[in-house]
Design a protein around this motif. Structure first.
Motif, PDB file in Angstrom:
ATOM      1  N   LEU A  13       0.833  -1.195   0.000  1.00  0.00           N
ATOM      2  CA  LEU A  13       0.000   0.000   0.000  1.00  0.00           C
ATOM      3  C   LEU A  13       0.878   1.259   0.000  1.00  0.00           C
ATOM      4  O   LEU A  13       0.608   2.231  -0.707  1.00  0.00           O
ATOM      5  CB  LEU A  13      -0.930  -0.015   1.219  1.00  0.00           C
ATOM      6  CG  LEU A  13      -1.978   1.086   1.316  1.00  0.00           C
ATOM      7  CD1 LEU A  13      -2.872   1.125   0.086  1.00  0.00           C
ATOM      8  CD2 LEU A  13      -2.814   0.896   2.577  1.00  0.00           C
ATOM      9  N   ASN A  14       1.948   1.196   0.745  1.00  0.00           N
ATOM     10  CA  ASN A  14       2.909   2.301   0.771  1.00  0.00           C
ATOM     11  C   ASN A  14       3.493   2.534  -0.621  1.00  0.00           C
ATOM     12  O   ASN A  14       3.564   3.672  -1.094  1.00  0.00           O
ATOM     13  CB  ASN A  14       4.004   2.013   1.793  1.00  0.00           C
ATOM     14  CG  ASN A  14       4.992   3.159   1.911  1.00  0.00           C
ATOM     15  OD1 ASN A  14       4.614   4.261   2.282  1.00  0.00           O
ATOM     16  ND2 ASN A  14       6.247   2.887   1.589  1.00  0.00           N
ATOM     17  N   SER A  15       3.912   1.478  -1.268  1.00  0.00           N
ATOM     18  CA  SER A  15       4.501   1.594  -2.610  1.00  0.00           C
ATOM     19  C   SER A  15       3.510   2.182  -3.608  1.00  0.00           C
ATOM     20  O   SER A  15       3.843   3.071  -4.394  1.00  0.00           O
ATOM     21  CB  SER A  15       4.966   0.228  -3.110  1.00  0.00           C
ATOM     22  OG  SER A  15       6.019  -0.245  -2.299  1.00  0.00           O
TER      23      SER A  15
ATOM     24  N   ASN B 128       2.308   9.678  -5.692  1.00  0.00           N
ATOM     25  CA  ASN B 128       2.664  10.909  -4.970  1.00  0.00           C
ATOM     26  C   ASN B 128       1.593  11.346  -3.969  1.00  0.00           C
ATOM     27  O   ASN B 128       1.253  12.522  -3.862  1.00  0.00           O
ATOM     28  CB  ASN B 128       2.970  12.058  -5.930  1.00  0.00           C
ATOM     29  CG  ASN B 128       4.204  11.791  -6.747  1.00  0.00           C
ATOM     30  OD1 ASN B 128       5.203  11.293  -6.224  1.00  0.00           O
ATOM     31  ND2 ASN B 128       4.151  12.083  -8.033  1.00  0.00           N
ATOM     32  N   VAL B 129       1.074  10.395  -3.229  1.00  0.00           N
ATOM     33  CA  VAL B 129       0.044  10.672  -2.232  1.00  0.00           C
ATOM     34  C   VAL B 129       0.675  11.402  -1.040  1.00  0.00           C
ATOM     35  O   VAL B 129       1.750  11.038  -0.559  1.00  0.00           O
ATOM     36  CB  VAL B 129      -0.628   9.355  -1.766  1.00  0.00           C
ATOM     37  CG1 VAL B 129      -1.503   9.578  -0.549  1.00  0.00           C
ATOM     38  CG2 VAL B 129      -1.408   8.739  -2.907  1.00  0.00           C
ATOM     39  N   ASN B 130      -0.004  12.434  -0.570  1.00  0.00           N
ATOM     40  CA  ASN B 130       0.409  13.144   0.640  1.00  0.00           C
ATOM     41  C   ASN B 130      -0.234  12.401   1.817  1.00  0.00           C
ATOM     42  O   ASN B 130      -1.433  12.522   2.083  1.00  0.00           O
ATOM     43  CB  ASN B 130      -0.076  14.599   0.588  1.00  0.00           C
ATOM     44  CG  ASN B 130       0.312  15.398   1.806  1.00  0.00           C
ATOM     45  OD1 ASN B 130       0.319  14.895   2.924  1.00  0.00           O
ATOM     46  ND2 ASN B 130       0.607  16.658   1.588  1.00  0.00           N
ATOM     47  N   PHE B 131       0.561  11.612   2.529  1.00  0.00           N
ATOM     48  CA  PHE B 131       0.044  10.753   3.592  1.00  0.00           C
ATOM     49  C   PHE B 131      -0.636  11.557   4.697  1.00  0.00           C
ATOM     50  O   PHE B 131      -1.687  11.163   5.203  1.00  0.00           O
ATOM     51  CB  PHE B 131       1.171   9.890   4.182  1.00  0.00           C
ATOM     52  CG  PHE B 131       1.621   8.786   3.273  1.00  0.00           C
ATOM     53  CD1 PHE B 131       1.066   7.521   3.358  1.00  0.00           C
ATOM     54  CD2 PHE B 131       2.608   9.012   2.326  1.00  0.00           C
ATOM     55  CE1 PHE B 131       1.481   6.492   2.520  1.00  0.00           C
ATOM     56  CE2 PHE B 131       3.031   7.989   1.478  1.00  0.00           C
ATOM     57  CZ  PHE B 131       2.462   6.730   1.578  1.00  0.00           C
ATOM     58  N   SER B 132      -0.043  12.676   5.079  1.00  0.00           N
ATOM     59  CA  SER B 132      -0.632  13.497   6.141  1.00  0.00           C
ATOM     60  C   SER B 132      -2.011  14.004   5.750  1.00  0.00           C
ATOM     61  O   SER B 132      -2.953  13.963   6.542  1.00  0.00           O
ATOM     62  CB  SER B 132       0.277  14.692   6.474  1.00  0.00           C
ATOM     63  OG  SER B 132       1.475  14.247   7.045  1.00  0.00           O
ATOM     64  N   GLN B 133      -2.123  14.473   4.523  1.00  0.00           N
ATOM     65  CA  GLN B 133      -3.405  15.006   4.054  1.00  0.00           C
ATOM     66  C   GLN B 133      -4.468  13.914   4.007  1.00  0.00           C
ATOM     67  O   GLN B 133      -5.611  14.126   4.416  1.00  0.00           O
ATOM     68  CB  GLN B 133      -3.224  15.641   2.679  1.00  0.00           C
ATOM     69  CG  GLN B 133      -4.442  16.375   2.180  1.00  0.00           C
ATOM     70  CD  GLN B 133      -4.159  17.048   0.842  1.00  0.00           C
ATOM     71  OE1 GLN B 133      -3.398  16.547   0.027  1.00  0.00           O
ATOM     72  NE2 GLN B 133      -4.783  18.191   0.632  1.00  0.00           N
ATOM     73  N   VAL B 134      -4.097  12.738   3.529  1.00  0.00           N
ATOM     74  CA  VAL B 134      -5.051  11.625   3.457  1.00  0.00           C
ATOM     75  C   VAL B 134      -5.492  11.217   4.856  1.00  0.00           C
ATOM     76  O   VAL B 134      -6.685  10.986   5.102  1.00  0.00           O
ATOM     77  CB  VAL B 134      -4.446  10.428   2.687  1.00  0.00           C
ATOM     78  CG1 VAL B 134      -5.318   9.185   2.820  1.00  0.00           C
ATOM     79  CG2 VAL B 134      -4.244  10.790   1.227  1.00  0.00           C
TER      80      VAL B 134
END
Length: 137
Positions: A106-108, A114-120
């Protein structure tokens, strides 16, 4: 809780800098190198100190009149005021770092897009908790 608090700060000028104390707020002891920095640090420290007292349910003392403040020869009084709604908002909206664990696949996939993890995470938490996008005060 009041919106504005004003207290006398005592600026103590020494060769190695300026120490600051608030007779009405024991433990609130900022310091600085210049007078401008001292006034800025006194305001910030006082706001955070009062915020902590509010959060702990402590009684906020009345301000001692300047005529009752006793000074030493290197000391100067300064009236410091803080508008607590701004302090409260700033403290509550400080970002905090969270460590989380997700599967490597899922991380990959997210990194490839280019997902912004904090925003999600923020969006998902707001949706899960039924909150709107407005900052909390």
């Amino acid at each position: 809780m009041k919106d504005t608090y004003s207290y006398i700060a005592i600026l103590d000028f020494a060769e190695d800098g300026i120490s600051i104390e608030f007779p009405d707020l024991p433990g609130c002891l900022p310091c600085a190198q210049t007078q401008e920095e001292a006034l800025r640090n006194a305001e910030e420290a006082m706001g955070l100190h009062i915020y902590g007292m509010e959060a702990d349910g402590e009684e906020i003392p009345e301000s001692t009149p300047i005529s009752k403040i006793h000074l030493e020869k290197n000391q100067v009084p300064a009236l410091i005021s803080v508008y607590m709604p701004l302090v409260r908002q700033q403290v509550k909206n400080v970002s905090v770092k969270k460590t989380l664990t997700i599967p490597a696949w899922l991380n990959s996939a997210a990194e490839r897009k280019n997902v912004n993890f904090s925003q999600v995470l923020q969006s998902a938490l707001k949706q899960t908790l039924g909150l709107d996008d407005q900052p909390r005060v």
